[in-house]
Write a protein that holds these residues in place. Structure first.
Motif, PDB file in Angstrom:
ATOM      1  N   LYS A  28     -69.220 -26.878  29.995  1.00 57.31           N
ATOM      2  CA  LYS A  28     -69.721 -28.611  29.522  1.00 57.31           C
ATOM      3  C   LYS A  28     -70.329 -29.170  30.056  1.00 57.31           C
ATOM      4  O   LYS A  28     -69.710 -29.247  31.784  1.00 57.31           O
ATOM      5  CB  LYS A  28     -68.617 -29.276  28.374  1.00 57.31           C
ATOM      6  CG  LYS A  28     -68.783 -29.682  28.061  1.00 57.31           C
ATOM      7  CD  LYS A  28     -67.802 -29.987  27.119  1.00 57.31           C
ATOM      8  CE  LYS A  28     -67.804 -31.258  26.601  1.00 57.31           C
ATOM      9  NZ  LYS A  28     -66.333 -31.785  25.190  1.00 57.31           N
ATOM     10  N   LEU A  29     -71.184 -29.979  30.286  1.00 57.09           N
ATOM     11  CA  LEU A  29     -72.162 -30.698  30.415  1.00 57.09           C
ATOM     12  C   LEU A  29     -71.253 -31.831  31.140  1.00 57.09           C
ATOM     13  O   LEU A  29     -70.078 -32.426  30.126  1.00 57.09           O
ATOM     14  CB  LEU A  29     -73.033 -31.847  30.315  1.00 57.09           C
ATOM     15  CG  LEU A  29     -73.656 -32.223  31.806  1.00 57.09           C
ATOM     16  CD1 LEU A  29     -74.592 -32.292  32.581  1.00 57.09           C
ATOM     17  CD2 LEU A  29     -75.082 -32.951  30.181  1.00 57.09           C
ATOM     18  N   GLY A  30     -70.879 -32.302  32.734  1.00 57.48           N
ATOM     19  CA  GLY A  30     -69.624 -33.946  32.813  1.00 57.48           C
ATOM     20  C   GLY A  30     -68.553 -33.211  33.694  1.00 57.48           C
ATOM     21  O   GLY A  30     -67.328 -33.713  33.572  1.00 57.48           O
ATOM     22  N   THR A  31     -68.218 -31.630  33.784  1.00 52.68           N
ATOM     23  CA  THR A  31     -66.656 -30.806  33.893  1.00 52.68           C
ATOM     24  C   THR A  31     -67.514 -31.182  35.154  1.00 52.68           C
ATOM     25  O   THR A  31     -68.184 -31.096  35.848  1.00 52.68           O
ATOM     26  CB  THR A  31     -66.638 -29.821  33.177  1.00 52.68           C
ATOM     27  OG1 THR A  31     -67.721 -29.142  33.151  1.00 52.68           O
ATOM     28  CG2 THR A  31     -66.496 -29.879  32.174  1.00 52.68           C
ATOM     29  N   LEU A  36     -72.442 -34.035  36.317  1.00 59.57           N
ATOM     30  CA  LEU A  36     -73.720 -34.943  35.968  1.00 59.57           C
ATOM     31  C   LEU A  36     -74.839 -35.004  36.951  1.00 59.57           C
ATOM     32  O   LEU A  36     -73.791 -35.149  38.094  1.00 59.57           O
ATOM     33  CB  LEU A  36     -73.279 -36.350  35.220  1.00 59.57           C
ATOM     34  CG  LEU A  36     -72.532 -36.441  34.381  1.00 59.57           C
ATOM     35  CD1 LEU A  36     -71.863 -37.396  33.165  1.00 59.57           C
ATOM     36  CD2 LEU A  36     -73.355 -35.907  32.652  1.00 59.57           C
ATOM     37  N   ASN A  56     -64.472 -41.854  31.392  1.00 64.86           N
ATOM     38  CA  ASN A  56     -64.961 -41.302  30.715  1.00 64.86           C
ATOM     39  C   ASN A  56     -64.239 -39.886  30.413  1.00 64.86           C
ATOM     40  O   ASN A  56     -64.769 -38.944  30.459  1.00 64.86           O
ATOM     41  CB  ASN A  56     -65.461 -41.265  30.110  1.00 64.86           C
ATOM     42  CG  ASN A  56     -66.332 -42.138  29.887  1.00 64.86           C
ATOM     43  OD1 ASN A  56     -66.127 -42.653  28.191  1.00 64.86           O
ATOM     44  ND2 ASN A  56     -67.460 -42.863  30.824  1.00 64.86           N
ATOM     45  N   ALA A  58     -64.980 -37.811  33.057  1.00 68.04           N
ATOM     46  CA  ALA A  58     -66.266 -37.133  33.527  1.00 68.04           C
ATOM     47  C   ALA A  58     -66.185 -36.682  35.073  1.00 68.04           C
ATOM     48  O   ALA A  58     -65.030 -37.480  36.153  1.00 68.04           O
ATOM     49  CB  ALA A  58     -67.436 -37.561  32.642  1.00 68.04           C
ATOM     50  N   GLU A  74     -77.907 -38.447  31.124  1.00 64.55           N
ATOM     51  CA  GLU A  74     -76.906 -37.418  31.251  1.00 64.55           C
ATOM     52  C   GLU A  74     -75.610 -37.633  30.679  1.00 64.55           C
ATOM     53  O   GLU A  74     -74.901 -38.147  30.105  1.00 64.55           O
ATOM     54  CB  GLU A  74     -76.482 -36.453  32.204  1.00 64.55           C
ATOM     55  CG  GLU A  74     -78.262 -35.832  32.498  1.00 64.55           C
ATOM     56  CD  GLU A  74     -77.340 -34.813  33.709  1.00 64.55           C
ATOM     57  OE1 GLU A  74     -76.812 -35.232  34.708  1.00 64.55           O
ATOM     58  OE2 GLU A  74     -79.086 -33.768  33.947  1.00 64.55           O
ATOM     59  N   LEU A  75     -75.288 -39.352  31.131  1.00 66.28           N
ATOM     60  CA  LEU A  75     -74.273 -39.625  31.388  1.00 66.28           C
ATOM     61  C   LEU A  75     -74.486 -40.998  30.405  1.00 66.28           C
ATOM     62  O   LEU A  75     -73.311 -41.246  29.126  1.00 66.28           O
ATOM     63  CB  LEU A  75     -74.047 -41.399  32.199  1.00 66.28           C
ATOM     64  CG  LEU A  75     -72.578 -41.987  31.686  1.00 66.28           C
ATOM     65  CD1 LEU A  75     -71.499 -41.161  32.311  1.00 66.28           C
ATOM     66  CD2 LEU A  75     -72.892 -43.252  33.661  1.00 66.28           C
ATOM     67  N   ILE A  78     -72.989 -38.905  27.036  1.00 64.39           N
ATOM     68  CA  ILE A  78     -71.162 -38.162  26.953  1.00 64.39           C
ATOM     69  C   ILE A  78     -70.704 -39.665  26.522  1.00 64.39           C
ATOM     70  O   ILE A  78     -69.883 -39.788  25.731  1.00 64.39           O
ATOM     71  CB  ILE A  78     -70.910 -38.095  28.300  1.00 64.39           C
ATOM     72  CG1 ILE A  78     -71.307 -36.638  28.649  1.00 64.39           C
ATOM     73  CG2 ILE A  78     -69.359 -38.222  28.336  1.00 64.39           C
ATOM     74  CD1 ILE A  78     -71.155 -35.963  29.859  1.00 64.39           C
ATOM     75  N   LYS A  81     -71.030 -40.683  22.209  1.00 70.06           N
ATOM     76  CA  LYS A  81     -71.363 -39.531  21.126  1.00 70.06           C
ATOM     77  C   LYS A  81     -71.060 -40.202  19.744  1.00 70.06           C
ATOM     78  O   LYS A  81     -70.839 -41.467  19.783  1.00 70.06           O
ATOM     79  CB  LYS A  81     -69.994 -38.930  21.486  1.00 70.06           C
ATOM     80  CG  LYS A  81     -69.677 -37.809  22.387  1.00 70.06           C
ATOM     81  CD  LYS A  81     -68.939 -37.464  22.722  1.00 70.06           C
ATOM     82  CE  LYS A  81     -68.371 -36.304  24.300  1.00 70.06           C
ATOM     83  NZ  LYS A  81     -67.253 -36.233  24.182  1.00 70.06           N
TER      84      LYS A  81
END
Length: 110
Positions: A28-31, A36, A56, A58, A74-75, A78, A81
């Motif tokens: 998943k993006l941000g892991t 990011l 957040n 992330a 990208e930020l 997240i 949402k």
């Protein structure tokens, strides 16, 4: 055992392997595995974004480059949402009416 069963049927194990579940999904993006990628123009903006990323929970790779436009899409995805909304529950026929008339819903507003 050979690939074909009795009367030329294809081996069932191979069919499962070709159409089975995909367990090798991307992270998943941000892991930590897939952080990011953010580009900012100043160190002050970098410190602001580091705080926002930490709030957040992330992970991000933030680089400072004055020659390139700021890219934090990208930020934004997240942080902003979409939240699912629930409709208000309509009362049942025998519940008291929401207009505070003291009557049942079926006799008042139903």
């Amino acid at each position: 055992m050979h690939d074909l069963y009795y009367k030329g049927r294809i081996h069932t194990r191979e069919n499962y392997v070709k159409s089975g579940d995909n367990f090798e999904r991307t992270a998943k993006l941000g892991t930590a595995k897939n952080p990011l990628t953010l580009v900012v123009n100043s160190d002050e903006r970098k410190s602001e974004l580091e705080k926002l990323v930490a709030d957040n929970e992330a992970f991000a790779n933030i680089s400072v480059d004055n020659a390139v436009d700021e890219n934090i899409s990208e930020l934004d995805a997240i942080v902003n949402k979409l939240i699912t909304s629930k409709a208000a529950k309509t009362p049942n026929r025998n519940d008291p009416c929401s207009c505070d008339s003291g009557k049942k819903y079926k006799k008042c507003c139903g």
